[in-house]
Design a protein around this motif. Sequence first.
Motif, PDB file in Angstrom:
ATOM      1  N   ALA A 102       0.818  -1.207   0.000  1.00 42.67           N
ATOM      2  CA  ALA A 102       0.000   0.000   0.000  1.00 42.67           C
ATOM      3  C   ALA A 102       0.854   1.260   0.000  1.00 42.67           C
ATOM      4  N   LEU A 103       1.997   1.217   0.692  1.00 41.46           N
ATOM      5  CA  LEU A 103       2.827   2.409   0.836  1.00 41.46           C
ATOM      6  C   LEU A 103       3.587   2.744  -0.445  1.00 41.46           C
ATOM      7  N   LEU A 104       3.883   1.752  -1.256  1.00 44.61           N
ATOM      8  CA  LEU A 104       4.702   1.978  -2.446  1.00 44.61           C
ATOM      9  C   LEU A 104       4.110   3.008  -3.409  1.00 44.61           C
ATOM     10  N   PRO A 105       2.853   2.879  -3.846  1.00 43.15           N
ATOM     11  CA  PRO A 105       2.334   3.891  -4.787  1.00 43.15           C
ATOM     12  C   PRO A 105       2.241   5.271  -4.173  1.00 43.15           C
ATOM     13  N   LEU A 106       1.992   5.358  -2.870  1.00 42.30           N
ATOM     14  CA  LEU A 106       1.916   6.664  -2.223  1.00 42.30           C
ATOM     15  C   LEU A 106       3.259   7.375  -2.282  1.00 42.30           C
ATOM     16  N   MET A 107       4.332   6.675  -1.935  1.00 47.40           N
ATOM     17  CA  MET A 107       5.664   7.276  -1.985  1.00 47.40           C
ATOM     18  C   MET A 107       6.100   7.566  -3.424  1.00 47.40           C
ATOM     19  N   ALA A 108       5.708   6.681  -4.351  1.00 43.90           N
ATOM     20  CA  ALA A 108       6.078   6.872  -5.750  1.00 43.90           C
ATOM     21  C   ALA A 108       5.439   8.122  -6.339  1.00 43.90           C
ATOM     22  N   LEU A 109       4.288   8.537  -5.803  1.00 38.89           N
ATOM     23  CA  LEU A 109       3.611   9.746  -6.272  1.00 38.89           C
ATOM     24  C   LEU A 109       4.049  10.986  -5.491  1.00 38.89           C
ATOM     25  N   ALA A 110       4.116  10.860  -4.168  1.00 42.80           N
ATOM     26  CA  ALA A 110       4.314  12.035  -3.324  1.00 42.80           C
ATOM     27  C   ALA A 110       5.717  12.622  -3.448  1.00 42.80           C
ATOM     28  N   LEU A 111       6.744  11.785  -3.379  1.00 44.16           N
ATOM     29  CA  LEU A 111       8.106  12.313  -3.344  1.00 44.16           C
ATOM     30  C   LEU A 111       8.481  13.064  -4.621  1.00 44.16           C
ATOM     31  N   PRO A 112       8.265  12.500  -5.817  1.00 43.67           N
ATOM     32  CA  PRO A 112       8.607  13.280  -7.009  1.00 43.67           C
ATOM     33  C   PRO A 112       7.753  14.531  -7.170  1.00 43.67           C
ATOM     34  N   LEU A 113       6.492  14.455  -6.748  1.00 42.22           N
ATOM     35  CA  LEU A 113       5.620  15.622  -6.872  1.00 42.22           C
ATOM     36  C   LEU A 113       6.147  16.791  -6.039  1.00 42.22           C
ATOM     37  N   ILE A 114       6.585  16.519  -4.815  1.00 40.62           N
ATOM     38  CA  ILE A 114       7.091  17.594  -3.960  1.00 40.62           C
ATOM     39  C   ILE A 114       8.413  18.146  -4.486  1.00 40.62           C
ATOM     40  N   VAL A 115       9.295  17.261  -4.939  1.00 42.37           N
ATOM     41  CA  VAL A 115      10.581  17.723  -5.476  1.00 42.37           C
ATOM     42  C   VAL A 115      10.367  18.592  -6.706  1.00 42.37           C
ATOM     43  N   PHE A 116       9.507  18.146  -7.610  1.00 45.26           N
ATOM     44  CA  PHE A 116       9.232  18.933  -8.825  1.00 45.26           C
ATOM     45  C   PHE A 116       8.624  20.285  -8.464  1.00 45.26           C
ATOM     46  N   ALA A 117       7.629  20.289  -7.570  1.00 46.11           N
ATOM     47  CA  ALA A 117       6.973  21.540  -7.196  1.00 46.11           C
ATOM     48  C   ALA A 117       7.954  22.505  -6.535  1.00 46.11           C
ATOM     49  N   THR A 118       8.896  21.986  -5.761  1.00 47.97           N
ATOM     50  CA  THR A 118       9.885  22.845  -5.104  1.00 47.97           C
ATOM     51  C   THR A 118      10.776  23.534  -6.125  1.00 47.97           C
ATOM     52  N   LEU A 119      11.232  22.778  -7.102  1.00 48.08           N
ATOM     53  CA  LEU A 119      12.114  23.347  -8.128  1.00 48.08           C
ATOM     54  C   LEU A 119      11.383  24.342  -9.026  1.00 48.08           C
ATOM     55  N   GLN A 120      10.083  24.153  -9.203  1.00 53.13           N
ATOM     56  CA  GLN A 120       9.299  25.034 -10.075  1.00 53.13           C
ATOM     57  C   GLN A 120       8.377  25.942  -9.273  1.00 53.13           C
ATOM     58  N   ALA A 121       8.754  26.248  -8.040  1.00 52.72           N
ATOM     59  CA  ALA A 121       7.866  26.998  -7.149  1.00 52.72           C
ATOM     60  C   ALA A 121       7.476  28.353  -7.737  1.00 52.72           C
ATOM     61  N   ARG A 122       8.434  29.083  -8.246  1.00 54.46           N
ATOM     62  CA  ARG A 122       8.134  30.424  -8.767  1.00 54.46           C
ATOM     63  C   ARG A 122       7.162  30.348  -9.936  1.00 54.46           C
ATOM     64  N   GLU A 123       7.416  29.426 -10.842  1.00 53.42           N
ATOM     65  CA  GLU A 123       6.556  29.289 -12.020  1.00 53.42           C
ATOM     66  C   GLU A 123       5.149  28.842 -11.628  1.00 53.42           C
ATOM     67  N   LEU A 124       5.048  27.923 -10.665  1.00 52.02           N
ATOM     68  CA  LEU A 124       3.730  27.454 -10.227  1.00 52.02           C
ATOM     69  C   LEU A 124       2.936  28.571  -9.552  1.00 52.02           C
ATOM     70  N   VAL A 125       3.605  29.378  -8.741  1.00 57.01           N
ATOM     71  CA  VAL A 125       2.919  30.483  -8.074  1.00 57.01           C
ATOM     72  C   VAL A 125       2.425  31.502  -9.094  1.00 57.01           C
ATOM     73  N   LEU A 126       3.269  31.833 -10.067  1.00 55.61           N
ATOM     74  CA  LEU A 126       2.846  32.783 -11.099  1.00 55.61           C
ATOM     75  C   LEU A 126       1.661  32.252 -11.898  1.00 55.61           C
ATOM     76  N   LEU A 127       1.691  30.965 -12.219  1.00 55.90           N
ATOM     77  CA  LEU A 127       0.632  30.391 -13.042  1.00 55.90           C
ATOM     78  C   LEU A 127      -0.672  30.254 -12.268  1.00 55.90           C
TER      79      LEU A 127
END
Length: 493
Positions: free
Chosen positions: A286-311
Amino acid sequence: DLRGRSVRGGAVTLGSQALKFVLQTGSMVVLARLLTPSDYGLIGMATVFTGFIAIFKDLGLSQATIQRDTITQEQVSVLFWVNVLASAVLIAITAALAPAAAWFFGEPRLMPIMLALSVTFAFTGLSAQHYALLRRQMRFSAVAFIDVASTAFGVAAGIAAALLGAGYWSLVILTLAMVASAALLTWILSGWRPGLPRRGSNVRSMLAFGGNLTGFNIVNYFSRNADNLLIGWFWGAGSLGLYSKAYHLLTLPLQQFIAPISAVVVPALSRLQNDPPRYRRYYRQALLPLMALALPLIVFATLQARELVLLVLGEQWLAVARVFVLLSPAALIGASYVATGWVYVSLGRADRQFRWGLLASTLTVAGFAISIPWGIEAVAASFSIVSVALRYPSVVYCFRGTPITPRDLLEVVWRPAVASGIAGSGLWSANLAAAPESLVAELLLSAAVFLAVYGLTWFLLPGGQKSLRELAAAAALLKPSSRIRPLEELYQP
């Protein structure tokens, strides 16, 4: 056909969460352009108080209904009337605290806001057990319809009010419309009607479980909202609006798939609590798909924070981006909080969860108090530092004496964590090399680069191909492997 109901209903739940995410994101985009940070800050001040009071709205009795092996009509009826009585008390407490909240923040507008929001407790108290029974019976299609329909109704009402110039009241209207419509639909679709309370219903153990769970929710609330309280008091509504919007923007995507996965996992683990080998296998799966989705999503959002906020929010909210980045380590750790939460609830150990919450909340609030004079960025940084420092001790304490060990968690998490880190490095390098002029084009190109590197890295890691096959199997809503008995054999009617 409980196994089939789990798979079909879970797929519907994931789909409904996607629709809710679209609705909530759409409302965020629209309302952020119609309202100001101060409008959001006012509601944030009010919810510091109403959010705390809301902890008591069902006294943990919804989870008690779900977690219990067997339950009777008389027991659920008693819990229903306890919830109704609690909701009446909470409305009175909110009305009594409204003047104090207005005085504390120096905002007289808070008094009518809190009085209006207190009405939500009546709706939640009347529908808590109905909603819990729908989840216990795994009627996920009905739950999904209630969630999506009430969210759509609330969003429509809130946007309409904002367009008519209601200002911060549009956020109050959104909440009231959503909660009221959800309660009405829950009563209609559940089909259950309470009886009169009777003595000898044997609910004492359920009340104890709910009491411990409520105790944990209280201390957890303080750790999650002390930052809002201190920022609103020390820095005012504008700063609180920026901070709370950064937190909301970071956690909103995570909530969309954590909730449906947990809705399926907790009942299943509760039925496996007396079968440790199967409990452990299902937990890891059960934990595998949750971690597979959550961790990359947070890393990507952190790197693109400025662009996401503007959009998503627009240029007036650009100050949110730095707070967003500073909160991201806490979000990475928070993504794995369900790893301990599932164990505490499914094994009926809310008492241990409460004790750990007391320690963790004390340290978290101390960090907020120390950092508040240096502004909202310092508060965000302190939250991340304390969250990271406490994570390993919390895992050791939770897993002690259970079928799960810290190694189980590490074996599930390390591949998506490493793949996310390498993909983040690749994206950072790509962003330095070239950045399209179009904001949307930049985000789409960045997402493509990130996903390609993430998938390739995971594939090349030791055991990566096998774990990807396990992930593909788990994607069908955590369907148990052939080594685990079908769910219809695990659940009792």
